[in-house]
Design an enzyme around this catalytic site. Structure first.
Site, PDB file in Angstrom:
ATOM      1  N   ARG A  28      -9.414   3.489  -7.577  1.00 52.99           N
ATOM      2  CA  ARG A  28      -9.518   3.276  -9.016  1.00 52.99           C
ATOM      3  C   ARG A  28      -8.454   2.339  -9.596  1.00 52.99           C
ATOM      4  NH1 ARG A  28      -8.941   6.812 -12.541  1.00 52.99           N
ATOM      5  NH2 ARG A  28     -10.617   6.194 -13.955  1.00 52.99           N
ATOM      6  N   CYS A  32      -3.416  -3.994   4.502  1.00 51.63           N
ATOM      7  CA  CYS A  32      -3.106  -5.408   4.624  1.00 51.63           C
ATOM      8  C   CYS A  32      -3.801  -6.162   3.495  1.00 51.63           C
ATOM      9  CB  CYS A  32      -3.560  -5.928   5.992  1.00 51.63           C
ATOM     10  SG  CYS A  32      -2.979  -7.595   6.355  1.00 51.63           S
ATOM     11  N   GLU A  33      -3.418  -5.825   2.268  1.00 53.38           N
ATOM     12  CA  GLU A  33      -3.995  -6.390   1.050  1.00 53.38           C
ATOM     13  C   GLU A  33      -2.944  -6.395  -0.047  1.00 53.38           C
ATOM     14  OE1 GLU A  33      -6.889  -7.705   0.359  1.00 53.38           O
ATOM     15  OE2 GLU A  33      -8.001  -7.217   2.194  1.00 53.38           O
TER      16      GLU A  33
END
Length: 420
Positions: A306, A339-340
Site C-alpha cells: 500500500r 531490489c527496488e
C-alpha cells in the site's frame, strides 16, 4: 505510537514462535467493527480486503455475509462455510460482484446459484447465454467518483466500474428480455467518506432507482468506509450513525416511491479488518546515507504494497528485542529488502520519500506497521522470490497460526525446467 490490541510481550512472543516478518490479527476487533455496522439490514464483507479462511469464518460467525470478485473468492467463501442462495427471497450469503465473468466464475455462479451484481450489459447477456435465469443487482456508475487516491476512485468516465448511469434502462430491458429482473442497485464510487459528497451519491441512487421501476428490493451503499490511519485522526472516527441515517433516508424515499419495503446493505472491507492487524518485521540494518538515517527491515512491498502503490500511511512503532528502553526519537526512513528503489514504507503518493519520527533502535529490534489488516496480506506477492509471511490470530488471548509461512518448495512447486 502504541497499539493497545497487541502488547509488546505478544509481539516478542510472535517473533520467538514464528520468526519475521509475520501478520497478526485480533479476532475481537473484527467482531467489534461488524457489530458497529449492524444498524444496516445487511453487512456484506468485501473479502478482497482479507480473504484468509479463518478471517472469513470469524466474519460469518459475527453475522456478516460476503461478496466475491473472482472464482477463487467464491470457492473461499464456500470453504469458509457460506452457503449458496436457494431462492431469490433470501439475502444471498455470497454475491459475485466483479466487472467481468471469466469462464471459471460463470461456471461457479451457475453451479451454486450465486447472486450476481452485474457491471455491464455483456455480463447480463453472458448469464443468459449460460442458461441462468435469476434476479440481479446492478452496479451503477453515477458519472462521478471519490477516493483518497486516484487509484481508489471507482466512479466517473475514467473508471471501468459499473454501468454508466444513462445506460440503465437498456440493461433493464436486456435482463427482462432474457427472463431476469434487476431487483437491486449497488453504488460504490471510491474510498473515503465526505458527507457532503455522500449526499450527492444518495441523490444519484434515488435517480437510478426511478429507472428500475417497482422491482427494486435492495440498495447497497457499497464500501469505502475509512479508518483513522494517523494518530491525530484516532479521535475523529467516521460517524456510523450519521452515515446510516443518510442512506436510511434514501432507502425510505425509494421505498415510498416503489410502494414496498427496500432493504439497505453496506459492503465494507477496510473498515472491518484494517485495524485488526499489524505487520511485524525485524530491523536488519541501520545506516546513514549522507544525513539521512535508514532502518532497513525484512518486510518489503511484496508483503505490504500500500505505501508503494498508493502512497498510503501506516503508523509505525518499535519494540525492543530485549525489553530495554529505546533511545530518543529521530527522523528515519523505513525501507525493505527488495531490489527496488520504491521499496519504502515511509513515502507519500507519487513516490515522495519522507521521514518518520521513530525511537533510536538497533539491529534485531522489531518494527511494527499498524492498521495493516486490509489489503495487506491480501495483496502480497512473491516478488524477488520472497515467501508469503505467516498469518497469526490473537484469539481469546492465545496465538494461533491461520496460514503457515510459505516454504521454498511451495514457492516453486508449480514450475518446471524444460528439457534443453
Amino acid at each position: 505510537m502504541s497499539n493497545p490490541i497487541f502488547s509488546e510481550k505478544t509481539i516478542r512472543e510472535g517473533v520467538a514462535n514464528y520468526g519475521t516478518p509475520f501478520w497478526i490479527y485480533d479476532r475481537a476487533t473484527i467482531e467489534k467493527r461488524i457489530q458497529e455496522l449492524k444498524c444496516f439490514d445487511t453487512v456484506r464483507f468485501a473479502q478482497k480486503a482479507c480473504p484468509n479462511l479463518s478471517i472469513l469464518s470469524i466474519v460469518r460467525n459475527a453475522g456478516a455475509v460476503v461478496d466475491a470478485v473472482s472464482a477463487g473468492e467464491i470457492i473461499r467463501a464456500l470453504r469458509a462455510g457460506y452457503k449458496a442462495c436457494e431462492n431469490d427471497k433470501q439475502v444471498p450469503q455470497i454475491v459475485y460482484s466483479a466487472d467481468i465473468f471469466d469462464h471459471d466464475a460463470i461456471e461457479l455462479v451457475k453451479k451454486h446459484n450465486i447472486h450476481v451484481n452485474v457491471g455491464s450489459a455483456d455480463m447480463i447477456q453472458q448469464l443468459a447465454d449460460a442458461g441462468v435465469r435469476s434476479n440481479l443487482t446492478l452496479r451503477v456508475n453515477p458519472g462521478f467518483g471519490h477516493g483518497h487516491s486516484k487509484k481508489t476512485n471507482t466512479g466517473g468516465p475514467l473508471s471501468k466500474h459499473g454501468v454508466w448511469h444513462s445506460q440503465l434502462k437498456d440493461c433493464v430491458k436486456l435482463a427482462q428480455a432474457n427472463g431476469m429482473w434487476i431487483t437491486g442497485l449497488h453504488m460504490h464510487i471510491g474510498s473515503g467518506t465526505d458527507f457532503e459528497h455522500l449526499a450527492t451519491v444518495c441523490d444519484a441512487m434515488r435517480d437510478a432507482s426511478r429507472r428500475l421501476g417497482s422491482h427494486i428490493r435492495m440498495i447497497s451503499a457499497g464500501g469505502g468506509l475509512p479508518i483513522p490511519y494517523k494518530e491525530e485522526e484516532k479521535g475523529n472516527r467516521i460517524d456510523i450513525q450519521a452515515y446510516y441515517d443518510l442512506w436510511d433516508k434514501t432507502r425510505k424515499d425509494i421505498a415510498q416511491s416503489v410502494g414496498h419495503d427496500v432493504a439497505l446493505e453496506v459492503e465494507p472491507g477496510r473498515y472491518i479488518v484494517a485495524e485488526s492487524a499489524v505487520l511485524v518485521a525485524e530491523i536488519r540494518a541501520v545506516k546513514k546515507q549522507e544525513d539521512k538515517l535508514f532502518y532497513l527491515v525484512d518486510a518489503g512491498f511484496n508483503d505490504l504494497v500500500r505505501p508503494s502503490f498508493y502512497g498510503s500511511y501506516h503508523g509505525i512503532s518499535i519494540v525492543s528485542k530485549d525489553g530495554r528502553e529505546l533511545g530518543p526519537e529521530q527522523d528515519v526512513i523505513v525501507a525493505g529488502p527488495l531490489c527496488e528503489s520504491g521499496d519504502v514504507f515511509t513515502q507519500e503518493e507519487g513516490g515522495y520519500v519522507v521521514t518518520r519520527k521513530l525511537p533510536t533502535a538497533q539491529v534485531g529490534d522489531f518494527l511494527v506497521l499498524h492498521d495493516a489488516g486490509a489489503y495487506g496480506s491480501a495483496m502480497s506477492s512473491n516478488y524477488n522470490s520472497r515467501r508469503f509471511a505467516p498469518e497469526i490470530l490473537q484469539n481469546n488471548g492465545k496465538l494461533e497460526v491461520i496460514r503457515e509461512r510459505q516454504t521454498f518448495e511451495q514457492l516453486m512447486e508449480n514450475e518446471k525446467i524444460v528439457s534443453l
